[in-house]
Write an enzyme that holds these catalytic residues in place. Sequence first.
Site, short mmCIF file in Angstrom:
data_model
loop_
_atom_site.label_atom_id
_atom_site.label_comp_id
_atom_site.label_asym_id
_atom_site.label_seq_id
_atom_site.Cartn_x
_atom_site.Cartn_y
_atom_site.Cartn_z
N LYS A 1 0.85 -1.18 0.00
CA LYS A 1 0.00 0.00 0.00
C LYS A 1 0.90 1.24 0.00
CE LYS A 1 -4.45 0.80 2.11
NZ LYS A 1 -5.49 0.13 2.86
N ARG B 1 -25.74 -3.22 6.89
CA ARG B 1 -25.38 -4.63 6.77
C ARG B 1 -25.87 -5.48 7.93
NH1 ARG B 1 -20.36 -5.99 3.72
NH2 ARG B 1 -21.11 -5.29 1.70
N GLU C 1 -19.33 -6.28 9.86
CA GLU C 1 -20.28 -5.56 10.72
C GLU C 1 -21.32 -6.49 11.32
OE1 GLU C 1 -19.21 -4.56 7.76
OE2 GLU C 1 -18.26 -2.62 8.15
C1 LIG Z 1 -18.91 -3.02 4.65
C2 LIG Z 1 -17.75 -2.06 4.73
N1 LIG Z 1 -17.18 -1.79 5.91
C3 LIG Z 1 -16.14 -0.92 5.98
C4 LIG Z 1 -15.67 -0.30 4.87
C5 LIG Z 1 -14.56 0.75 4.98
N2 LIG Z 1 -13.37 0.35 4.25
C6 LIG Z 1 -13.08 0.85 3.03
S1 LIG Z 1 -11.69 0.23 2.39
C7 LIG Z 1 -11.38 -0.68 3.76
C8 LIG Z 1 -10.15 -1.52 3.84
C9 LIG Z 1 -10.06 -2.41 2.67
O1 LIG Z 1 -8.91 -3.19 2.77
P1 LIG Z 1 -8.51 -4.08 1.55
O2 LIG Z 1 -9.70 -4.78 1.00
O3 LIG Z 1 -7.38 -4.93 1.98
O4 LIG Z 1 -8.04 -3.04 0.45
P2 LIG Z 1 -6.76 -2.08 0.46
O5 LIG Z 1 -7.27 -0.75 0.89
O6 LIG Z 1 -5.77 -2.63 1.43
O7 LIG Z 1 -6.30 -2.08 -0.92
C10 LIG Z 1 -12.40 -0.52 4.70
C11 LIG Z 1 -12.46 -1.17 6.02
C12 LIG Z 1 -16.31 -0.59 3.65
N3 LIG Z 1 -15.95 0.00 2.50
N4 LIG Z 1 -17.33 -1.48 3.61
#
Ligand SMILES: Cc1ncc(C[n+]2csc(CCOP(=O)(O)OP(=O)(O)O)c2C)c(N)n1
Length: 631
Positions: free
Chosen positions: A282, A394, A366
């Site tokens: 990242k 959710r 969630e």
């Molecule tokens: C249901 C839900 N909960 C929380 C989020 C907030 N959120 C957005 S991106 C993220 C992290 C995603 O991590 P990853 O899938 O590993 O992608 P990266 O950002 O590391 O590329 C979170 C928790 C979301 N988008 N959807």
Amino acid sequence: MGLLDRIAGPRDLRELTDGELDELAAEIRDFLVRKVSLTGGHLGPNLGVVELTLALHRVFDSPTDPIVFDTGHQAYVHKIVTGRAPGFDRLRQEGGLSGYPSRSESEHDVVENSHASTALSYADGLAKAFKIRGEDRHVVAVVGDGALTGGMAWEALNNIAAEQDRPLVIVVNDNGRSYTPTVGGLANHLTTLRTNPRYEQVLDMVKRRLNGVRGVGPAVYDALHAMKKGMKDALAPQGLFEDLGLKYVGPIDGHDRAEVERALLQAKRFDGPVIVHVMTRKGFGYDPAEKHVADQFHGPGPFNIETGEENPKGQIWTDVFADEMVKIGAERQDVVAVTAAMMHPVGLHKFAAAYPERTFDVGIAEQHAATSAAGLAMGGLHPVVALYATFLNRAFDQVLMDVALHRCGVTFVLDRSGVTGDDGASHNGMWDMSILQVVPGLRLAAPRDATRLRELLHEAVQVGDAPTVVRFPKGPPSADIERVDRAGGCDVLVRNGTKDVLIVGVGSMAGTSVEVAERLVAQGIGVTVVDPRWVKPVDPAIVDLARQHRLVVSVEDNGIVGGCGSVLLQTLNEQGVETPVRLHGIPQEFLDHAKRGAILERIGLTAQSIARRVVEDVIALDDGHSLLPVD
Ligand SMILES: Cc1ncc(C[n+]2csc(CCOP(=O)(O)OP(=O)(O)O)c2C)c(N)n1
């Protein structure tokens, strides 16, 4: 003219040489850093997927082969190579480029829901549809290790693995992080995959490539070294996926475009479901992002490119909650905190630092957070589950059946409620006060300012036999608004002149309601403004006040259907109060991205607009007419 200017669509990528593709990757990183430094946005995730996205678009033929990005926050590079680079000047601005994929922007965007862990289900459905229709198309899902912690992803994998003749390529973009490092057994498993003996070679390759990437500082070398030191051998590391019946390719150095292409081609040839495990970093290539401890620039606001320092935001609601939770934690040993992979964004990091053993990050889960909180409550603790309001949607069934039915004392804290704006339709927190109205026994508070947030949070954690909810919006709280009186559990904020209009100002709309009152008073209309504090259940004092006025006006930053105003209307009807009621809230639409203020203006949730409509209603009453229809 740079290479980027020559890319009008994915096909143009296929004309480029290896050297040109390296150059293009560097240009894209430069471009991303420059543009996002001005608008804010998801920088870290996108810097990590530059080579991966180029490889995807060279191996697959989008949109014939749809590429579904899970969550969608990592689709900037995809936007750039599908002809939308010029739009980045107005990224996340009204009328400009959306911060997520958007079906109205491009035929290359399949899914625009920014709620995580859905890509595999969409991909499963698409692959089934193509099969039935006899279409020879591949489906690609790109899912982060964070999104893979969501239950839906596993429900989908279970289905996908069951049919071996549907060509579906699942790219696991493994950077070891959600915002913060990804937690849980799956995260541990992915770490084990990285300990595959082959990983040693991959690591070497990553290191060699790092030398060639612009702007990479020592942080990355240290991190890789630390990772390496923690390694141990594993015999069949890909076992988890293979046990499910999924073919596995990897782990692959996600910053070696040519190697990613080879892996994707191999996966494509399987013509069945296959996982390609790609390791990325990242923030890759931009030193301040790589070194950013909290979230590697997951989603910064505008920032200084040289220093990586974000423009100051001032105190926001989240900060008030963060500090108060630490105090509550000191007073109450039974209070524990739960986050769904959003420790910093919801402000639980301070509680976590003070009471690590009482803080649980459950991953992007969630639903599980809610039911696990019920278990914590059954076990004698009082959990505070902090979520963005939109993500509570959710967990509706879990709140209803697992928490409320069992009368569990769980407090849900909903940040970013109401109109959030820049992140578009799926991020607005405009549903919570409607869906939660139907939950028996649940109590819901909407603080109007920072003092009330502290006060209501304390009251909420006192409730041990029912779920409680405290919801507040994005951004800074307004200055404290003192009450002039109390009515039942409500605060009376304005009492001026005759009892013409009663305004019920919910949460952050209390301030707007006071402004409306000023405008009405200036026109000779008597007004009372009341802040219910606890909006569910309806306070009997509001019913009494409504009976004494000529017009009741409710103002809330929640969907108009089934919200506080609508429940108040129903309650007054049940109690035989005949005072007319006018509801002001968010129209039940999916709102396009724009600044919160601009959206409130457009939907008429401003003091000026509300006051104008109330005056019209009062004139209609004075004339003896029934109220005018809503415009
Ligand atoms: C249901 C839900 N909960 C929380 C989020 C907030 N959120 C957005 S991106 C993220 C992290 C995603 O991590 P990853 O899938 O590993 O992608 P990266 O950002 O590391 O590329 C979170 C928790 C979301 N988008 N959807």
